[in-house]
Scaffold this motif. Structure first.
Motif, PDB file in Angstrom:
ATOM      1  N   ARG A  41       0.847  -1.189   0.000  1.00 30.89           N
ATOM      2  CA  ARG A  41       0.000   0.000   0.000  1.00 30.89           C
ATOM      3  C   ARG A  41       0.880   1.234   0.000  1.00 30.89           C
ATOM      4  NH1 ARG A  41      -5.404  -1.569   1.756  1.00 30.89           N
ATOM      5  NH2 ARG A  41      -6.016   0.532   1.172  1.00 30.89           N
ATOM      6  N   SER A  42       0.296   2.363  -0.315  1.00 30.51           N
ATOM      7  CA  SER A  42       1.034   3.623  -0.282  1.00 30.51           C
ATOM      8  C   SER A  42       0.098   4.723   0.205  1.00 30.51           C
ATOM      9  CB  SER A  42       1.576   3.972  -1.672  1.00 30.51           C
ATOM     10  OG  SER A  42       0.515   4.130  -2.589  1.00 30.51           O
ATOM     11  N   GLY A  43       0.683   5.745   0.780  1.00 28.05           N
ATOM     12  CA  GLY A  43      -0.093   6.903   1.202  1.00 28.05           C
ATOM     13  C   GLY A  43      -0.049   7.942   0.098  1.00 28.05           C
ATOM     14  N   ARG A  44      -1.206   8.354  -0.372  1.00 30.49           N
ATOM     15  CA  ARG A  44      -1.255   9.296  -1.491  1.00 30.49           C
ATOM     16  C   ARG A  44      -2.109  10.508  -1.153  1.00 30.49           C
ATOM     17  NH1 ARG A  44      -2.156   4.885  -6.256  1.00 30.49           N
ATOM     18  NH2 ARG A  44      -0.061   4.036  -6.133  1.00 30.49           N
ATOM     19  N   VAL A  45      -1.615  11.655  -1.552  1.00 32.18           N
ATOM     20  CA  VAL A  45      -2.374  12.888  -1.374  1.00 32.18           C
ATOM     21  C   VAL A  45      -3.667  12.818  -2.179  1.00 32.18           C
ATOM     22  CG1 VAL A  45      -2.351  15.379  -1.775  1.00 32.18           C
ATOM     23  CG2 VAL A  45      -0.317  14.250  -0.869  1.00 32.18           C
ATOM     24  N   THR A  46      -3.613  12.209  -3.365  1.00 34.73           N
ATOM     25  CA  THR A  46      -4.826  12.102  -4.187  1.00 34.73           C
ATOM     26  C   THR A  46      -5.909  11.298  -3.464  1.00 34.73           C
ATOM     27  OG1 THR A  46      -3.867  10.208  -5.360  1.00 34.73           O
ATOM     28  CG2 THR A  46      -3.674  12.363  -6.421  1.00 34.73           C
ATOM     29  N   ASP A  47      -5.500  10.287  -2.711  1.00 38.16           N
ATOM     30  CA  ASP A  47      -6.489   9.513  -1.957  1.00 38.16           C
ATOM     31  C   ASP A  47      -7.098  10.337  -0.833  1.00 38.16           C
ATOM     32  OD1 ASP A  47      -6.317   7.318  -3.570  1.00 38.16           O
ATOM     33  OD2 ASP A  47      -5.078   6.136  -2.214  1.00 38.16           O
ATOM     34  N   VAL A  48      -6.303  11.203  -0.213  1.00 31.75           N
ATOM     35  CA  VAL A  48      -6.853  12.110   0.808  1.00 31.75           C
ATOM     36  C   VAL A  48      -7.897  13.016   0.156  1.00 31.75           C
ATOM     37  CG1 VAL A  48      -6.342  14.008   2.403  1.00 31.75           C
ATOM     38  CG2 VAL A  48      -4.774  12.066   2.252  1.00 31.75           C
ATOM     39  N   LEU A  49      -7.602  13.498  -1.040  1.00 28.16           N
ATOM     40  CA  LEU A  49      -8.550  14.360  -1.758  1.00 28.16           C
ATOM     41  C   LEU A  49      -9.820  13.598  -2.149  1.00 28.16           C
ATOM     42  CD1 LEU A  49      -6.051  16.364  -4.000  1.00 28.16           C
ATOM     43  CD2 LEU A  49      -7.177  17.127  -1.893  1.00 28.16           C
ATOM     44  N   ILE A  50      -9.666  12.345  -2.574  1.00 28.39           N
ATOM     45  CA  ILE A  50     -10.830  11.519  -2.921  1.00 28.39           C
ATOM     46  C   ILE A  50     -11.676  11.271  -1.673  1.00 28.39           C
ATOM     47  CG2 ILE A  50     -11.531   9.178  -3.622  1.00 28.39           C
ATOM     48  CD1 ILE A  50      -9.120   9.321  -5.633  1.00 28.39           C
ATOM     49  N   ASP A  51     -11.014  10.932  -0.564  1.00 28.66           N
ATOM     50  CA  ASP A  51     -11.737  10.738   0.694  1.00 28.66           C
ATOM     51  C   ASP A  51     -12.429  12.029   1.110  1.00 28.66           C
ATOM     52  OD1 ASP A  51     -10.685   8.170   0.682  1.00 28.66           O
ATOM     53  OD2 ASP A  51      -9.108   8.633   2.128  1.00 28.66           O
TER      54      ASP A  51
END
Length: 165
Positions: free
Chosen positions: A126-136
């Motif tokens: 897994r990876s931590g992504r800024v884009t995933d924070v934005l999607i969340d």
């Protein structure tokens, strides 16, 4: 129901939902991909059955592969919309109202999404992504907008009832 009891119940619900998100995020990439791949495949297979398209197993696999990423991100958005709803209720029970109520909900969701992505840095594959924070965060915004809309409809109904309209 007593306000303190309601606040306690909502607080427990909030912590439980945060744990569920943590649990999903703690799954290694292979396990997470297998789950979303299975869901995508079943979705295409069931849609094929409903509409009687006659897709082959290979066509179903290909379509399922194409929709797996959007399905996964929609699941993230849904998780955070639900987190937003529970946070909205909990923070409201704590006396936070008005614009600050919505800002607090979105801030809470953004902070939790950020820590969740940080947590994923330590999960295999897994990876931590800024884009995933934005999607969340988009999920939280959508959930909050739904709550705003429902709140306005309820307020309007109460006003109309008091006015005799």
């Amino acid at each position: 129901m007593n306000k303190t009891v309601m606040r306690l119940i909502l607080g427990i619900m909030l912590i439980c939902w945060m744990f569920i998100i943590f649990w999903f995020s703690n799954q290694p990439a292979t396990e997470s991909s297998e789950i979303s791949g299975t869901i995508s495949y079943r979705l295409v297979e069931d849609t094929d059955d409903i509409f009687n398209w006659g897709l082959t197993a290979e066509q179903i696999r290909k379509i399922a592969g194409n929709i797996e990423y959007p399905i996964r991100k929609a699941a993230h958005m849904t998780e955070y919309a639900i987190l937003g709803w529970i946070a909205f209720a909990f923070l409201g029970s704590c006396g936070i109202q008005g614009k600050m109520h919505y800002i607090a909900v979105l801030g809470f969701n953004f902070c939790y999404a950020s820590t969740d992505e940080f947590h994923q840095l330590f999960v295999p594959g897994r990876s931590g992504r800024v884009t995933d924070v934005l999607i969340d965060g988009c999920g939280a915004v959508i959930g909050t907008l739904i709550i705003m809309g429902i709140s306005r409809v309820i307020a309007r109904m109460r006003h109309n009832k008091k006015s005799g309209i």
